[in-house]
Design a protein around this motif. Structure first.
Motif, PDB file in Angstrom:
ATOM      1  N   TYR A 174      -0.666 -33.374  55.354  1.00  0.00           N
ATOM      2  CA  TYR A 174      -0.934 -32.401  56.369  1.00  0.00           C
ATOM      3  C   TYR A 174      -0.850 -31.018  55.604  1.00  0.00           C
ATOM      4  CZ  TYR A 174      -0.840 -35.194  60.542  1.00  0.00           C
ATOM      5  OH  TYR A 174      -1.060 -36.318  61.520  1.00  0.00           O
ATOM      6  N   PHE A 175       0.371 -30.800  54.879  1.00  0.00           N
ATOM      7  CA  PHE A 175       0.544 -29.500  54.116  1.00  0.00           C
ATOM      8  C   PHE A 175      -0.778 -29.370  52.994  1.00  0.00           C
ATOM      9  CE2 PHE A 175       2.117 -27.242  50.311  1.00  0.00           C
ATOM     10  CZ  PHE A 175       2.754 -26.198  51.169  1.00  0.00           C
ATOM     11  N   LEU A 176      -1.014 -30.243  52.358  1.00  0.00           N
ATOM     12  CA  LEU A 176      -2.046 -30.237  51.315  1.00  0.00           C
ATOM     13  C   LEU A 176      -3.300 -29.879  51.951  1.00  0.00           C
ATOM     14  CD1 LEU A 176      -0.989 -33.086  48.621  1.00  0.00           C
ATOM     15  CD2 LEU A 176      -0.511 -30.592  48.631  1.00  0.00           C
ATOM     16  N   ALA A 177      -3.755 -30.621  53.034  1.00  0.00           N
ATOM     17  CA  ALA A 177      -4.962 -30.232  53.693  1.00  0.00           C
ATOM     18  C   ALA A 177      -5.106 -29.215  54.537  1.00  0.00           C
ATOM     19  CB  ALA A 177      -5.546 -31.645  54.843  1.00  0.00           C
TER      20      ALA A 177
ATOM     21  N   GLU B 121      -5.698 -20.108  54.183  1.00  0.00           N
ATOM     22  CA  GLU B 121      -5.584 -18.732  54.777  1.00  0.00           C
ATOM     23  C   GLU B 121      -4.491 -18.922  56.209  1.00  0.00           C
ATOM     24  OE1 GLU B 121      -9.449 -21.101  55.849  1.00  0.00           O
ATOM     25  OE2 GLU B 121      -8.366 -20.618  54.018  1.00  0.00           O
ATOM     26  N   SER B 122      -4.108 -20.273  56.318  1.00  0.00           N
ATOM     27  CA  SER B 122      -3.194 -20.332  57.619  1.00  0.00           C
ATOM     28  C   SER B 122      -1.711 -19.870  57.109  1.00  0.00           C
ATOM     29  CB  SER B 122      -3.073 -21.809  57.835  1.00  0.00           C
ATOM     30  OG  SER B 122      -2.525 -22.527  56.678  1.00  0.00           O
ATOM     31  N   GLY B 123      -1.447 -19.707  55.874  1.00  0.00           N
ATOM     32  CA  GLY B 123      -0.391 -19.071  55.338  1.00  0.00           C
ATOM     33  C   GLY B 123       0.489 -20.287  54.837  1.00  0.00           C
ATOM     34  N   ARG B 124       0.266 -21.433  54.786  1.00  0.00           N
ATOM     35  CA  ARG B 124       0.789 -22.834  53.965  1.00  0.00           C
ATOM     36  C   ARG B 124       0.113 -23.844  53.843  1.00  0.00           C
ATOM     37  NH1 ARG B 124       6.404 -22.720  53.286  1.00  0.00           N
ATOM     38  NH2 ARG B 124       5.512 -24.045  51.479  1.00  0.00           N
ATOM     39  N   GLY B 125      -0.357 -24.359  52.745  1.00  0.00           N
ATOM     40  CA  GLY B 125      -1.102 -25.231  52.430  1.00  0.00           C
ATOM     41  C   GLY B 125      -2.372 -24.794  51.486  1.00  0.00           C
ATOM     42  N   PHE B 126      -3.155 -25.668  51.134  1.00  0.00           N
ATOM     43  CA  PHE B 126      -4.150 -25.699  50.007  1.00  0.00           C
ATOM     44  C   PHE B 126      -5.587 -25.770  50.472  1.00  0.00           C
ATOM     45  CE2 PHE B 126      -0.356 -26.832  47.533  1.00  0.00           C
ATOM     46  CZ  PHE B 126       0.284 -25.447  47.331  1.00  0.00           C
ATOM     47  N   GLY B 127      -5.838 -26.605  51.734  1.00  0.00           N
ATOM     48  CA  GLY B 127      -7.021 -26.923  52.087  1.00  0.00           C
ATOM     49  C   GLY B 127      -7.782 -27.906  51.215  1.00  0.00           C
ATOM     50  N   TRP B 128      -6.939 -28.818  50.495  1.00  0.00           N
ATOM     51  CA  TRP B 128      -7.498 -29.861  49.757  1.00  0.00           C
ATOM     52  C   TRP B 128      -8.181 -30.925  50.303  1.00  0.00           C
ATOM     53  CZ3 TRP B 128      -3.056 -30.541  45.460  1.00  0.00           C
ATOM     54  CH2 TRP B 128      -3.182 -29.495  44.480  1.00  0.00           C
ATOM     55  N   THR B 129      -9.243 -31.685  49.956  1.00  0.00           N
ATOM     56  CA  THR B 129      -9.723 -33.088  50.454  1.00  0.00           C
ATOM     57  C   THR B 129      -8.907 -34.119  50.086  1.00  0.00           C
ATOM     58  OG1 THR B 129     -11.132 -33.165  48.347  1.00  0.00           O
ATOM     59  CG2 THR B 129     -12.095 -31.626  50.228  1.00  0.00           C
ATOM     60  N   SER B 130      -9.497 -35.055  50.682  1.00  0.00           N
ATOM     61  CA  SER B 130      -8.519 -36.468  50.762  1.00  0.00           C
ATOM     62  C   SER B 130      -8.352 -37.077  49.340  1.00  0.00           C
ATOM     63  CB  SER B 130      -9.339 -37.588  51.482  1.00  0.00           C
ATOM     64  OG  SER B 130     -10.759 -37.831  51.183  1.00  0.00           O
ATOM     65  N   ASP B 131      -9.492 -36.765  48.437  1.00  0.00           N
ATOM     66  CA  ASP B 131      -9.288 -37.418  47.153  1.00  0.00           C
ATOM     67  C   ASP B 131      -8.234 -36.725  46.383  1.00  0.00           C
ATOM     68  OD1 ASP B 131     -10.820 -35.264  46.981  1.00  0.00           O
ATOM     69  OD2 ASP B 131     -12.149 -35.768  45.353  1.00  0.00           O
TER      70      ASP B 131
END
Length: 500
Positions: free
Chosen positions: A307-310, A314-324
């Motif tokens: 959840y954190f990585l996905a 811009e939400s403040g915490r996380g990186f917006g990464w894809t499943s791979d």
């Protein structure tokens, strides 16, 4: 019963060898540990594969998410039903013999999954494979009995670290095979692993010696099993049923009644499943508490990482990464968990299980505090997860070494039974963690699917608190006095001889 023999000699080995234990060279030890650990590698492979392919499997079976969730839960609940009885039967009639039976059930379940064309046959198949979750107690007892004492901590570390190997392989290899093959075909790998474990166990595990051959008290066994089963079922389904639902309240009430019945029955029984005096022993109940604390913490840790990585940056915490990309980080974390398990065994042999546990819990707690509170660049996630994996693998292997050590010193005749109880407590901890995490995530998710920073702060902090509690308890662990196979009175069992 004759008075327990009290030894005034200092205890110098964390894993005293029971009467009749045999020693092996490095090659023999390797194949024995591999043999008895293969069931967990097989089951972890299957879970890793299911985690990756559950969406595809759900689509091919045309089943809803409520049903497919039982593909994970079925094996877990089956293991709760059989673990305690399997451990006690192993202590009484032969740990190798019972382990072979459980391996056989795993092979049958894997073969059924290989030909499963519908959802119900697949559910039955995966439920049968839950027999693998009942094997760690027997495996630990066989290792303690048949491996040279100085090698036991490292061997136990490898045994429990093997789960991470299975999970990694299942996620990576299973995901690759799903691209071009029907999902049923992938179950050929768990079938082969279970069959290999069965054959290796028959070849390398020696026949048990000095068995008690005490009859099983089915009344107390059934009551304790029902208590755990209904309690875990209630926790697993609480987010579906609701806390105020009749199903949840009924399961909790039945669980409490069963636990009370177990205590009453055990007091009256000449040969209860687990003597109450054993459960009162500080070295035993502290070890079980550590297993539970670890299991709750690690669920918060691993559940929240994807959840954190996905989560969008811009939400403040996380990186917006894809499943791979997420899969790479999860695999990276698992590699360090594999390394941490045997490393903890080496350290346990040098400084004792208590201090070794504290190191593992401390590393894991620090990593969760950083995940929750410290903003960091994306590249730094690998450093943090290396620490998280190392700490978790280290802590878990050290805890299981402490469980084996405490049972060996206090009640060697019930070694597999005590370890099986720790496995059930691990399931309890996992259920608590999953139910709590799912409720918090569900309640805080925004309409656009984004989680606010506060959710990560709360959940990673909870993980750090449980890891921190494990650190404190680990530092309080004391080694009980060794006896000549007799359970010491409570005042003697709790008297510290060596501070771990």
């Amino acid at each position: 019963m004759p008075a327990p023999i009290r030894s005034n000699a200092p205890v110098t080995d964390s894993h005293p060898s029971p009467t009749g234990a045999s020693t092996r060279g490095p090659t023999g030890t390797f194949f024995l540990v591999l043999a008895v650990s293969m069931s967990m590698i097989q089951y972890a492979f299957m879970l890793g594969f299911l985690n990756v392919g559950i969406v595809q499997i759900q689509g091919e079976l045309k089943a809803g998410i409520e049903f497919t969730s039982w593909l994970f839960l079925g094996g877990q609940m089956f293991s709760v039903l059989i673990s305690l009885v399997a451990g006690r039967l192993g202590d009484s009639y032969g740990r190798k013999r019972v382990l072979v039976i459980l391996y056989s059930l795993s092979v049958i379940g894997s073969l059924l999954a290989l030909i499963a064309g519908g959802p119900w046959l697949l559910l039955i198949a995966l439920t049968l494979q839950g027999a693998a979750l009942a094997t760690p107690s027997l495996a630990s007892a066989i290792i303690q009995q048949q491996v040279a004492p100085k090698h036991v901590p490292v061997a136990i570390g490898w045994q429990y670290g093997s789960q991470s190997i299975g999970s990694l392989t299942g996620a990576l290899l299973g995901g690759f095979l799903l691209v071009n093959l029907p999902f049923q075909t992938v179950f050929a790998i768990p079938a082969a692993l279970a069959a290999a474990g069965l054959i290796l166990t028959l070849v390398f595990a020696k026949k048990d010696e000095n068995l008690t051959r005490q009859p099983l008290d089915w009344k107390s066994s059934s009551l304790l099993t029902i208590g755990f089963f209904t309690f875990i079922l209630a926790l697993s389904e609480v987010n579906v049923w609701g806390v105020s639902s009749l199903s949840f309240v009924g399961c909790i009430a039945l669980s409490i009644a069963a636990f009370i019945g177990f205590v009453v029955s055990s007091r009256r029984s000449a040969n209860p499943l687990i003597p109450l005096a054993v459960l009162k022993s500080r070295s035993v109940w502290m070890s079980l508490l550590l297993v539970t604390l670890f299991s709750v913490a690690t669920i918060f840790d691993y559940y929240m990482l994807p959840y954190f990585l996905a989560n969008p940056a811009e939400s403040g915490r996380g990186f917006g990464w894809t499943s791979d990309a997420i899969g790479v980080v999860v695999a990276f974390t698992g590699i360090f968990a594999v390394l941490g398990a045997p490393l903890s065994g080496v350290v346990t042999r040098l400084i004792g299980s208590g201090k070794s546990m504290a190191i593992g819990f401390g590393i894991a707690a620090a990593s969760q505090l950083v995940m929750g509170w410290v903003p960091f660049p994306a590249e730094f996630i690998y450093v943090i997860q290396a620490a998280a994996g190392l700490g978790a693998g280290w802590a878990f292997a050290s805890v299981m070494n402490a469980v084996v050590e405490g049972a060996t010193i206090n009640v060697p005749a019930l070694l597999a039974t005590i370890v099986s109880l720790s496995v059930v407590m691990q399931t309890v901890g996992n259920s608590v963690g999953i139910a709590t995490t799912a409720a918090i995530v569900s309640g805080s998710t925004r309409p656009d699917g984004v989680l606010p920073p506060s959710t990560f702060i709360i959940l990673f902090s909870i993980a750090a608190v449980f890891y921190g509690a494990g650190l404190v308890v680990a530092l309080l662990v004391r080694r009980a006095r060794a006896t000549s196979g007799e359970l010491l009175p409570e005042s003697e069992v709790d008297a510290p001889v060596i501070k771990l």
